[in-house]
Design an enzyme around this catalytic site. Sequence first.
Site, PDB file in Angstrom:
ATOM      1  N   ARG A  55      67.348  32.132  65.169  1.00 32.56           N
ATOM      2  CA  ARG A  55      68.371  32.530  64.205  1.00 32.56           C
ATOM      3  C   ARG A  55      67.862  33.699  63.371  1.00 32.56           C
ATOM      4  O   ARG A  55      66.961  33.541  62.553  1.00 32.56           O
ATOM      5  CB  ARG A  55      68.718  31.361  63.279  1.00 32.56           C
ATOM      6  CG  ARG A  55      69.402  30.201  63.974  1.00 32.56           C
ATOM      7  CD  ARG A  55      69.797  29.155  62.951  1.00 32.56           C
ATOM      8  NE  ARG A  55      70.528  28.047  63.547  1.00 32.56           N
ATOM      9  CZ  ARG A  55      71.085  27.055  62.855  1.00 32.56           C
ATOM     10  NH1 ARG A  55      70.968  27.045  61.528  1.00 32.56           N
ATOM     11  NH2 ARG A  55      71.727  26.084  63.473  1.00 32.56           N
ATOM     12  N   ASP A  57      68.028  36.613  60.466  1.00 32.26           N
ATOM     13  CA  ASP A  57      68.558  36.677  59.107  1.00 32.26           C
ATOM     14  C   ASP A  57      69.597  37.786  58.979  1.00 32.26           C
ATOM     15  O   ASP A  57      69.737  38.636  59.855  1.00 32.26           O
ATOM     16  CB  ASP A  57      67.424  36.941  58.107  1.00 32.26           C
ATOM     17  CG  ASP A  57      66.434  35.792  58.024  1.00 32.26           C
ATOM     18  OD1 ASP A  57      66.824  34.654  58.339  1.00 32.26           O
ATOM     19  OD2 ASP A  57      65.269  36.051  57.660  1.00 32.26           O
ATOM     20  N   ARG A 206      58.989  39.664  58.467  1.00 33.05           N
ATOM     21  CA  ARG A 206      59.166  40.666  57.408  1.00 33.05           C
ATOM     22  C   ARG A 206      58.112  40.515  56.320  1.00 33.05           C
ATOM     23  O   ARG A 206      57.707  41.499  55.695  1.00 33.05           O
ATOM     24  CB  ARG A 206      60.571  40.566  56.827  1.00 33.05           C
ATOM     25  CG  ARG A 206      61.628  41.032  57.830  1.00 33.05           C
ATOM     26  CD  ARG A 206      62.967  41.244  57.168  1.00 33.05           C
ATOM     27  NE  ARG A 206      63.618  39.999  56.810  1.00 33.05           N
ATOM     28  CZ  ARG A 206      64.267  39.777  55.683  1.00 33.05           C
ATOM     29  NH1 ARG A 206      64.331  40.719  54.755  1.00 33.05           N
ATOM     30  NH2 ARG A 206      64.854  38.632  55.462  1.00 33.05           N
TER      31      ARG A 206
END
Length: 271
Positions: A55, A57, A206
Site C-alpha cells: 500500500r 502512501d 522516505r
Amino acid sequence: MDETTRLRLDVSYDGRDFSGWAVQPSRRTVAGVLLEALERLTGPDVALGLTVAGRTDAGVHATGQVCHIDLPTATWSALESSLVRRLAALMPPDARVRAVTPVPSTFDARFSATFRRYEYRIADTTFGPEPLRRHDTLWWVRPLDLDRLQQAADGLVGLHDFAAFCKRKEHATTVRAITRLDWRREADGVAVATVQADAFCQAMVRSLVGAMLTVGDGRRAPEWPAKLLSLRERSSEVTVAPAHGLTLIAVGYAAEADYAERAEATRRLRA
C-alpha cells in the site's frame, strides 16, 4: 459456488492526485478507481478479494505495482482478450493496468512477494528538476556528495529493527531485511536511491532517504543513520522525505510452486 480464476494485475500510477492506494471514504485512491472500473465492466461484487503487494502512501508513484483479484471463470473467459484495453478506456489517465495474467489460487500479491523495490529521485542542480520530471523528482537545494550518501546507505543494509524509521503499528514488527540500498547519478545529474527489501513498514523508505540526505549534504556524519538502528521507537531527528520523489518500481515473487509456502512464511513473520 461458481468456479473462480485468480488474476495478477500489473499496475502503474502517478500518485500526485491520489490519497494513496487503499480505498478511503470520500477520497480518491488507486484501489478506488480500479474497483470502480472493474465494477462497471463486471457488475457489483463480481471482482473480489483485491489484494495489493504494498500500500503506497498519498503522493507516491508506481511503475511496478502488483495486485490480485478473483473473477468468476466464465467472466474471465469472456473478458480475457479485451480486459486490459477496456480498463484503459474506463480508468483515469493517471492510473493504468498494464497486464492481466491468470495465476494459481495460491498466488497472493502481498504475502507471496519476496521483495519490493523503490527508487527515490533527487535533483540537487541549481535550477531544480527538469519540468517534465518535476512531479517525480525532489528538488534539494544543497549539493549532495554521492560517496557520503553511499557510506550512509551501506550501514543500513541487512536485517535490522527499523523502528527509528517507521510509523509503528500495534502488534506489527518493524524488523525488515534490506537487501539493496545504493545511489547513482543519472545522465541528467539526478541522484537516484534504489532500495529493496522483503517488505517495508509505513514511511520507512522516505525516512531512510530523509536521513541519508542530511549526510549527503554534509550536515550529518555518514555513520549517523546506522546508529539510529539501536533505537526502539521512531526518531524525532529523522525527517520524512516528500512523497512525490518515491516510485515503487518492482515486486518480486517466488517460483510458482512456492507461492503458498512463501505466503505462509510471510504471514508468520509479520505476526
